[in-house]
Motif scaffolding. Structure first.
Motif, PDB file in Angstrom:
ATOM      1  N   LEU A  93      -9.170   7.173   6.576  1.00  0.00           N
ATOM      2  CA  LEU A  93      -7.888   7.564   6.983  1.00  0.00           C
ATOM      3  C   LEU A  93      -7.003   7.300   5.770  1.00  0.00           C
ATOM      4  N   ARG A  94      -5.808   7.903   5.842  1.00  0.00           N
ATOM      5  CA  ARG A  94      -4.959   7.825   4.634  1.00  0.00           C
ATOM      6  C   ARG A  94      -3.689   6.888   5.106  1.00  0.00           C
ATOM      7  N   ALA A  95      -3.339   6.004   4.095  1.00  0.00           N
ATOM      8  CA  ALA A  95      -2.079   5.046   4.342  1.00  0.00           C
ATOM      9  C   ALA A  95      -1.107   5.396   3.204  1.00  0.00           C
ATOM     10  N   TRP A 110      -7.733   4.778   2.679  1.00  0.00           N
ATOM     11  CA  TRP A 110      -7.294   4.840   1.103  1.00  0.00           C
ATOM     12  C   TRP A 110      -5.926   5.201   0.994  1.00  0.00           C
ATOM     13  N   SER A 111      -5.363   5.167  -0.092  1.00  0.00           N
ATOM     14  CA  SER A 111      -3.980   5.448  -0.698  1.00  0.00           C
ATOM     15  C   SER A 111      -4.237   5.965  -2.153  1.00  0.00           C
ATOM     16  N   ASP A 112      -3.122   6.611  -2.347  1.00  0.00           N
ATOM     17  CA  ASP A 112      -3.536   7.096  -3.895  1.00  0.00           C
ATOM     18  C   ASP A 112      -2.141   6.338  -4.559  1.00  0.00           C
ATOM     19  N   ILE A 144     -10.911  19.956   5.817  1.00  0.00           N
ATOM     20  CA  ILE A 144     -10.541  18.763   5.682  1.00  0.00           C
ATOM     21  C   ILE A 144     -11.089  18.098   4.414  1.00  0.00           C
ATOM     22  N   GLY A 145     -10.663  17.169   3.625  1.00  0.00           N
ATOM     23  CA  GLY A 145     -11.180  16.690   2.532  1.00  0.00           C
ATOM     24  C   GLY A 145     -12.486  15.766   2.994  1.00  0.00           C
ATOM     25  N   LEU A 180      -1.916   6.180  10.734  1.00  0.00           N
ATOM     26  CA  LEU A 180      -3.125   6.082   9.826  1.00  0.00           C
ATOM     27  C   LEU A 180      -3.454   7.517  10.454  1.00  0.00           C
ATOM     28  N   LYS A 181      -3.909   8.560   9.415  1.00  0.00           N
ATOM     29  CA  LYS A 181      -4.302   9.878   9.863  1.00  0.00           C
ATOM     30  C   LYS A 181      -5.777   9.986   9.287  1.00  0.00           C
ATOM     31  N   ILE A 182      -6.447  10.907  10.049  1.00  0.00           N
ATOM     32  CA  ILE A 182      -7.707  11.236   9.433  1.00  0.00           C
ATOM     33  C   ILE A 182      -7.347  12.006   8.291  1.00  0.00           C
TER      34      ILE A 182
END
Length: 111
Positions: A63-65, A108-110, A47-48, A5-7
């Protein structure tokens, strides 16, 4: 297998929403995209990020997953306390959690 998981995003909360937006525009040179009357997406910050109208609290690290449910399960197994279950928002889905030391974060995830 552990999913990395990344910031990806930082959300600020402000009771003085317009003043906060104006400050960041002047102080940092950031631009904004409005998503309704209570949210601004920060542009060109490296960064967003976003600003949400609301009571002041610590910024939320997001974090993005790739697989949101797998990340949810992974964090639960590691000892996270889920503070907001998975929900949809324009652009994706996310959940929020507290790590054992007390920091609140989100994933979060898109997809």
């Amino acid at each position: 297998m552990t999913q990395p998981l990344k910031i990806d995003y930082v959300e600020f909360y402000s009771a003085k929403f317009e003043a906060t937006q104006e400050f960041f525009a002047k102080a940092c040179g950031w631009d904004f995209v409005a998503y309704g009357p209570d949210y601004r997406d920060i542009q060109d910050a490296g960064i967003g990020g976003g600003i949400e109208r609301g009571a002041h609290k610590a910024p939320l690290i997001v974090l993005r997953a790739d697989d949101l449910q797998a990340a949810y399960d992974q964090l639960c197994r590691a000892g996270a306390e889920i503070t907001k279950d998975i929900f949809e928002f324009p652009g994706g889905r996310r959940f929020e959690f507290r790590e054992p030391g007390g920091s609140e974060m989100a994933v979060w995830s898109d997809t």
